[in-house]
Design a protein around this motif. Structure first.
Motif, PDB file in Angstrom:
ATOM      1  N   UNK A 156      60.705  65.178  10.900  1.00 39.47           N
ATOM      2  CA  UNK A 156      62.003  64.452  11.148  1.00 39.47           C
ATOM      3  C   UNK A 156      62.081  63.117  10.850  1.00 39.47           C
ATOM      4  N   UNK A 157      60.987  62.393  10.876  1.00 34.04           N
ATOM      5  CA  UNK A 157      60.891  60.990  10.506  1.00 34.04           C
ATOM      6  C   UNK A 157      60.844  61.069   8.963  1.00 34.04           C
ATOM      7  N   UNK A 217      69.511  54.742   6.627  1.00 33.57           N
ATOM      8  CA  UNK A 217      69.992  53.700   7.437  1.00 33.57           C
ATOM      9  C   UNK A 217      69.934  54.363   8.908  1.00 33.57           C
ATOM     10  N   UNK A 218      70.104  55.707   9.049  1.00 32.80           N
ATOM     11  CA  UNK A 218      70.124  56.273  10.422  1.00 32.80           C
ATOM     12  C   UNK A 218      68.614  56.438  11.362  1.00 32.80           C
ATOM     13  N   UNK A 219      68.823  56.249  12.572  1.00 34.28           N
ATOM     14  CA  UNK A 219      67.590  56.249  13.303  1.00 34.28           C
ATOM     15  C   UNK A 219      67.944  56.915  14.706  1.00 34.28           C
ATOM     16  N   UNK A 220      67.675  58.027  15.013  1.00 37.14           N
ATOM     17  CA  UNK A 220      68.139  58.678  16.496  1.00 37.14           C
ATOM     18  C   UNK A 220      67.134  59.775  16.828  1.00 37.14           C
ATOM     19  N   UNK A 265      63.676  66.046  18.499  1.00 34.12           N
ATOM     20  CA  UNK A 265      63.025  65.262  17.235  1.00 34.12           C
ATOM     21  C   UNK A 265      63.335  63.770  17.087  1.00 34.12           C
ATOM     22  N   UNK A 266      62.404  63.154  16.716  1.00 32.15           N
ATOM     23  CA  UNK A 266      62.850  61.672  16.374  1.00 32.15           C
ATOM     24  C   UNK A 266      63.115  61.543  15.154  1.00 32.15           C
ATOM     25  N   UNK A 272      78.971  63.462  15.673  1.00 38.03           N
ATOM     26  CA  UNK A 272      77.750  63.756  15.962  1.00 38.03           C
ATOM     27  C   UNK A 272      77.029  64.539  14.339  1.00 38.03           C
ATOM     28  N   UNK A 273      77.900  64.855  13.528  1.00 40.40           N
ATOM     29  CA  UNK A 273      77.649  65.566  12.355  1.00 40.40           C
ATOM     30  C   UNK A 273      77.220  64.284  11.194  1.00 40.40           C
ATOM     31  N   UNK A 274      77.642  63.066  11.238  1.00 35.76           N
ATOM     32  CA  UNK A 274      77.718  62.176  10.126  1.00 35.76           C
ATOM     33  C   UNK A 274      76.387  61.972   9.827  1.00 35.76           C
ATOM     34  N   UNK A 275      75.192  61.861  10.534  1.00 39.10           N
ATOM     35  CA  UNK A 275      73.758  61.517  10.173  1.00 39.10           C
ATOM     36  C   UNK A 275      73.354  62.701   9.156  1.00 39.10           C
ATOM     37  N   UNK A 276      73.823  63.889   9.314  1.00 33.31           N
ATOM     38  CA  UNK A 276      73.471  65.185   8.701  1.00 33.31           C
ATOM     39  C   UNK A 276      74.190  65.664   7.687  1.00 33.31           C
TER      40      UNK A 276
END
Length: 456
Positions: free
Chosen positions: A272-273, A281-284, A293-294, A399-403
Motif C-alpha cells: 500500500x505504501x 502526492x497522496x498519503x492516507x 492500509x497505510x 473518496x475516489x480521487x486518490x484511486x
C-alpha cells in the motif's frame, strides 16, 4: 260471434307473417339485451379480480457500501406497474450491515427507516401477502467467523418483531454470488423484453460491485452438457425457466474482485505504501474488510505501466493454472462464449467510474463504450497529481480521487485480461434500462423480486 268475411281472411293472411316476424325480432332483441347485460356484468366482475391480482414485493439489498430497499408491484401478467409516481420505490442508508460487525442489533436497526418507508407504500391490506427478502452481498460474505450469521439473525428477529409484511426466516440470507449474478441477468433481460426468446437473443451481464464481480450469460444446451464443475464441486450452469423458455445460464461470482475489494487485493500484491497506482502526492488510509492500509503514492508518482502489472498480479491472470479449455482468471471456466455473450451489458462501478472521469454522460441511462476507453482514461488519470485531481475530475466522488488511476487500470485489466475481451469490442455501460415510459435501475433486486413473486 261475428262472421269472418273474405276481406277479413285476406287481411289476416297478410298480417300474420308480419306479426310473427315482429315477434321474432322482439325476442332476439330481448335476448341480445340480456346477453349484453351478462357480458357487462362479467366485465364488471372481472375488474376487481384484476385489481386484486396486484402483487408487491419488498427487497432489501444489503450491500458493502450501504443498505437499500426496493418495492416493486406486478400485475397478473408479471408486468411492472407504478408504485406511486415511479415504477419502483427506492431508498437507501449508509453504511452497510458489515460496518456493524461488532453490534448485530445495531446492524438490524439500521434498516428501520427503510422498513417504515417500504410499508408506507404497500397498501395495508396487502401487507400480509407481501413477501420481504433481505439479500446481503459481498460485504457480509467477506466478514470473518460467525459475524455474518449473527447479523442476519438479528435482522430476522427485527423483522419478525417489527414488520407487518410476510416474513420468512429463510428469505434473510447472504446471497450466493451465483444468485446475485442470476438475478442481475434476469433484471436486465426482463427490462429489455428478452425473456421468452431464444438464448441467442438475450444479453450477457458483467456486474462490478464493491466486494465482488459477477459474469452471467445464457449458453446453448450442448455447451451446458459439457460444462465442468468448479473447484469445490459446484455447477457453473444454472437452469432457469422464464416465460415458458428454459435457459442454461453460465454464472460465476468472483469474491474479493469488486472495485473496493480489488483495491485491497492490489495493496496485498504490491504493497500500500509507495504504490504505483496511487495519485502522486497522496498519503492516507484505506479501510476494507476489517483491515486498514497505510496508503501512499510512489515517490516517482503513479504509473500506468507499473499499475497494470500490479492489477494483473492481483487478478492472478495465470493461464498455466487453467484446467479447462477456456478460463477467465484464477482458473475459472469462462463459459465457452457464444451467442448469449455477443451483446454485453456492463453495470455498477463500470458505469459510475466512467461517468466520474467523463468519458460517458452519466446523466444518460446507458452508454456505448470499449475496454480501450478505460485504458485511455487510465493513462490520463495516472498522470494527474492528487492536488490537481479535483479540478481535473470535478464529477468524481471525493473518496475516489486518490484511486482513479488504480480503478481505471483495474477495470481495463479485468475486461481485457480477466474476461478476455478485445479492447476494441463495443460494450454497453448500463445504469438504468428504459421500461415502457420509465427508467428502472439495472440491479439484481428486480430479478430477485421476479423470482419471489413467481414462487408465491
Amino acid at each position: 260471434m261475428m262472421k269472418r268475411t273474405r276481406l277479413d281472411e285476406y287481411v289476416i293472411s297478410r298480417l300474420c307473417p308480419i306479426v310473427i316476424l315482429i315477434s321474432l325480432l322482439l325476442l332476439l332483441l330481448i335476448q341480445s339485451t340480456n346477453t349484453d347485460a351478462q357480458v357487462l356484468t362479467t366485465r364488471k366482475a372481472a375488474a376487481p379480480s384484476r385489481r386484486g391480482s396486484k402483487a408487491y414485493t419488498v427487497i432489501f439489498d444489503a450491500g458493502s457500501t450501504g443498505s437499500r430497499v426496493h418495492v416493486f408491484c406486478f400485475d397478473h401478467n408479471l408486468d411492472l406497474i407504478p408504485v406511486g409516481n415511479e415504477l419502483e420505490f427506492y431508498s437507501q442508508v449508509k453504511p452497510g450491515l458489515s460496518a456493524y460487525a461488532k453490534n448485530p442489533q445495531e446492524a438490524a436497526y439500521s434498516l428501520k427507516s427503510l422498513l417504515v418507508e417500504a410499508e408506507s407504500v404497500v397498501p395495508p391490506n396487502l401487507h400480509p401477502k407481501t413477501p420481504v427478502r433481505v439479500g446481503a452481498t459481498a460485504g457480509l460474505r467477506s466478514l470473518e467467523g460467525d459475524t455474518a450469521d449473527r447479523i442476519l439473525q438479528a435482522v430476522r428477529d427485527f423483522l419478525k418483531d417489527n414488520s407487518s409484511l410476510k416474513f420468512r426466516p429463510d428469505l434473510v440470507t447472504v446471497l450466493d454470488g451465483s444468485q446475485e449474478g442470476t438475478f442481475q441477468w434476469v433484471t436486465i433481460n426482463y427490462l429489455l423484453g428478452n425473456l421468452g426468446n431464444r438464448y441467442s437473443n438475450t444479453v450477457g451481464v458483467v456486474d462490478l460491485g464493491g466486494g465482488s464481480v459477477q459474469m452471467a450469460y445464457a449458453i446453448s444446451e450442448k455447451a451446458a452438457e459439457k460444462s465442468p464443475k468448479t473447484t469445490d464441486g459446484k455447477d457453473y450452469v444454472k437452469d432457469i425457466t422464464l416465460k415458458g423458455t428454459k435457459y442454461h445460464l453460465y454464472v460465476h461470482s468472483y469474491l474479493n474482485y469488486g472495485l473496493l475489494a480489488a483495491r485491497a487485493e492490489i495493496f496485498k500484491a504490491v504493497g500500500a505504501s509507495d504504490n504505483p497506482c496511487i495519485l502522486d502526492g497522496y498519503h492516507g488510509s484505506y479501510r476494507y474488510g476489517g483491515s486498514v492500509y497505510d496508503v501512499s503514492a510512489s515517490h516517482s508518482g503513479s504509473s500506468f505501466i507499473k499499475c497494470r502489472r500490479a492489477a494483473v498480479n492481483a487478478l492472478k491472470v495465470n493461464k498455466s493454472i487453467c484446467t479447462h479449455m477456456n478460463c477467465t482468471f484464477g482458473g475459472v471456466w469462462n463459459g465457452g462464449g457464444g451467442a448469449g455473450q455477443k451483446n454485453l451489458f456492463v453495470a455498477s462501478f463500470f458505469f459510475d467510474i466512467a461517468g466520474e472521469v467523463g468519458f460517458i454522460d452519466r446523466k444518460q441511462p446507458t452508454a456505448k463504450a470499449k475496454p480501450a476507453d478505460f485504458r485511455n482514461a487510465a493513462k490520463h488519470a495516472c498522470k494527474v497529481s492528487f492536488q490537481n485531481a479535483k479540478a481535473t475530475y470535478p464529477l468524481a466522488e471525493e473518496g475516489d480521487l486518490p484511486y482513479l488511476c488504480m480503478d481505471l487500470v483495474y477495470q481495463y485489466t479485468l475486461l481485457k485480461d480477466g474476461f478476455g475481451l478485445d479492447p476494441l469490442r463495443e460494450i454497453t455501460l448500463v445504469k438504468d434500462v428504459k421500461y415502457k415510459d420509465y427508467l428502472v435501475e439495472a440491479a439484481w433486486p428486480l430479478g430477485s423480486a421476479i423470482d419471489l413473486v413467481s414462487s408465491y
